[in-house]
Design an enzyme around this catalytic site. Sequence first.
Site, PDB file in Angstrom:
ATOM      1  N   CYS A  80       0.833  -1.217   0.000  1.00 39.43           N
ATOM      2  CA  CYS A  80       0.000   0.000   0.000  1.00 39.43           C
ATOM      3  C   CYS A  80       0.864   1.261   0.000  1.00 39.43           C
ATOM      4  O   CYS A  80       1.657   1.472   0.916  1.00 39.43           O
ATOM      5  CB  CYS A  80      -0.908  -0.017   1.231  1.00 39.43           C
ATOM      6  SG  CYS A  80      -1.806   1.532   1.442  1.00 39.43           S
ATOM      7  N   LYS A  88     -10.804  -8.221   5.379  1.00 40.39           N
ATOM      8  CA  LYS A  88     -10.400  -7.569   6.632  1.00 40.39           C
ATOM      9  C   LYS A  88     -11.011  -8.221   7.866  1.00 40.39           C
ATOM     10  O   LYS A  88     -12.183  -8.600   7.842  1.00 40.39           O
ATOM     11  CB  LYS A  88     -10.838  -6.098   6.619  1.00 40.39           C
ATOM     12  CG  LYS A  88     -10.210  -5.293   5.508  1.00 40.39           C
ATOM     13  CD  LYS A  88     -10.887  -3.930   5.366  1.00 40.39           C
ATOM     14  CE  LYS A  88     -10.444  -3.269   4.075  1.00 40.39           C
ATOM     15  NZ  LYS A  88     -11.204  -2.066   3.764  1.00 40.39           N
ATOM     16  N   GLU A 143      -5.321   7.914   8.695  1.00 42.57           N
ATOM     17  CA  GLU A 143      -5.157   8.810   7.549  1.00 42.57           C
ATOM     18  C   GLU A 143      -3.668   9.118   7.396  1.00 42.57           C
ATOM     19  O   GLU A 143      -3.043   9.683   8.288  1.00 42.57           O
ATOM     20  CB  GLU A 143      -5.940  10.133   7.691  1.00 42.57           C
ATOM     21  CG  GLU A 143      -7.436  10.000   7.594  1.00 42.57           C
ATOM     22  CD  GLU A 143      -7.924   9.430   6.264  1.00 42.57           C
ATOM     23  OE1 GLU A 143      -7.522   9.915   5.193  1.00 42.57           O
ATOM     24  OE2 GLU A 143      -8.714   8.468   6.305  1.00 42.57           O
ATOM     25  N   SER A 144      -3.092   8.746   6.241  1.00 40.23           N
ATOM     26  CA  SER A 144      -1.628   8.771   6.121  1.00 40.23           C
ATOM     27  C   SER A 144      -0.969  10.123   6.434  1.00 40.23           C
ATOM     28  O   SER A 144      -0.006  10.156   7.199  1.00 40.23           O
ATOM     29  CB  SER A 144      -1.176   8.203   4.781  1.00 40.23           C
ATOM     30  OG  SER A 144      -1.660   8.952   3.707  1.00 40.23           O
TER      31      SER A 144
END
Length: 241
Positions: free
Chosen positions: A31, A58, A84-85
């Site tokens: 990812c 998941k 949230e990156s």
Amino acid sequence: RSERFSSLFSGSAAPGPVPEGVIRLYSMRFCPFAQRTRLVLRAKGISHEIININLKNKPDWFFEKNPFGLVPVLETSKGQLIYESPITCEYLDEAFPGKKLMPSDPYERALQKMLLEHFSKITPIVFKYFVAVKDGQDTTALKAEIAEKFGKLEEVLSKRNTVFYGGDSISMLDYMIWPWFERLEPLQLKESLSHTPKLQRWMEAMKEDPAVKATMTDPQTFKDYLQLYLKNSPEACDYGL
């Protein structure tokens, strides 16, 4: 740093509490968003453990870690959760000692965030392009759009006349956009950089960085992973293990 390589999937038991003195990252090996967080953890030398999640299957408990069900997610030994990156990366930069990746000047910080906003418009187009190529569709318009957006990033480096976006050393923005540049070759977009010599030089310099080297995926492995991912295969996330 410890990593549990094979991913946890639906029906897997939830991992126990995070040990003291370590931060946990819920990730997925391929990812690009989670790679942002892995880059920052490495660059700052933060003691961490990685738990990979099978995003095609998941575990139910993962939605308690992040209601969106996406990686990356950070979990502290106090049970605090950050997702949230860009938020995970900024948190790590602020919460841990060592070299600050965000500029100290408020305008420079704002500038990096604005450029990241511009860049965030590229990421969906890149994936769209790859799917279009695979389906044998005409990709002329998408390619032109990507080249135009890369042109904007080139302009910034030209104006600044520095190797990196933060100047002479790597800053937060460099790490935030790198994962997509690393994937240009397997996504068949390498020639989008043919008119951007500054971006090419930036890429070569980034490849020398220890955090980049430590998190890099071999292009062929990524290509094979993508084939499985597009087939919605639950095997995709563990490809090559």
